[in-house]
Design an enzyme around this catalytic site. Structure first.
Site, short mmCIF file in Angstrom:
data_model
loop_
_atom_site.label_atom_id
_atom_site.label_comp_id
_atom_site.label_asym_id
_atom_site.label_seq_id
_atom_site.Cartn_x
_atom_site.Cartn_y
_atom_site.Cartn_z
N ASP A 1 -2.16 7.63 31.60
CA ASP A 1 -0.77 7.14 31.64
C ASP A 1 -0.35 6.55 30.29
OD1 ASP A 1 1.49 5.27 32.16
OD2 ASP A 1 1.18 5.91 34.23
N HIS B 1 -4.70 1.14 37.13
CA HIS B 1 -3.44 0.41 36.96
C HIS B 1 -2.55 0.59 38.19
CE1 HIS B 1 -0.70 3.86 35.95
NE2 HIS B 1 -1.88 4.44 35.75
CO CO Z 1 -2.43 6.33 36.28
#
Ligand code: CO
Length: 212
Positions: free
Chosen positions: A46, A100
């Site tokens: 990400d 996360h």
């Molecule tokens: Co992620």
């Protein structure tokens, strides 16, 4: 958010070099001579998860592997090679799995829709859901259930690391002091140590070596 133009990246690079050299004229020369990072960081791909920046690490201090949903898959030769090299050759002191909240990969794994090839990669998150099915189904709020799945996914990845001969040979029963699970919160930037202790789940490990 303003997205820089492609050419801007090279301009940024020149500025970054100047700023690094102004802090330390030997910076790049020293890095070119070799690396001895203390940490292996395994995080999500990400774009909002910036491994070095979030923990104030500079070049040379952290060995990094990223994939979608920060997964440790024993047949993934990429990650296993990174792990072996970091632990046995670079002799890092700590291996960190960092998940996360708001992870699209974790969410996609359990949303019941078809996403194409990536479903194959995310497959093992469905297994995490199955293992913790009762705990997760007891959470009514979908956001809180997602957050818990993110944490439990990290926990399973820590367990998977601990079940490798690479980690077992290096740290044995002290592995809990060296393998860690974190959760990063995109909304405020803070990290949480999930305080995962592999000793809590000894039955999960079929040790690959005698005497551990
Ligand atoms: Co992620």
């Amino acid at each position: 958010m303003i997205t820089p133009s492609y050419e801007q990246l090279f301009e940024n690079n020149r500025r970054w070099v100047e700023s690094e050299l102004s802090l330390d004229p030997d910076h790049f020369e020293r890095l070119a001579a070799g690396q001895s990072p203390e940490y292996l960081f395994i995080g999500c791909s990400d774009s909002r998860v910036n491994a070095n920046e979030m923990v104030g690490m500079r070049s040379g201090q952290m060995f990094i592997h990223r994939n979608i949903a920060n997964l440790v898959v024993h047949t993934d030769m990429n990650l296993m090679s990174v792990l072996q090299f970091a632990v046995e050759v670079l002799e890092v002191q700590h291996v960190i799995v960092c998940g996360h909240y708001g992870c699209g990969g974790v969410a996609a794994a359990v949303d019941g829709s078809y996403h194409g090839l990536i479903d194959k990669w995310l497959r093992t998150i469905k297994d995490v859901y199955r293992i913790y099915h009762d705990e997760l189904e007891a959470i009514d709020d979908p956001e809180l259930r997602h957050q818990r799945l993110v944490e439990l996914n990290v926990r399973e990845q820590v367990y998977r690391l601990c079940s490798t001969s690479i980690v077992q040979r290096r740290w044995g029963s002290a592995m809990g002091d060296h393998v860690h699970g974190w959760a990063y919160d995109l909304r405020h930037g803070l990290l949480k140590d999930l305080e995962i202790d592999p000793a809590d789940e000894p039955a999960r490990y079929i040790y690959e070596l005698d005497g551990l």
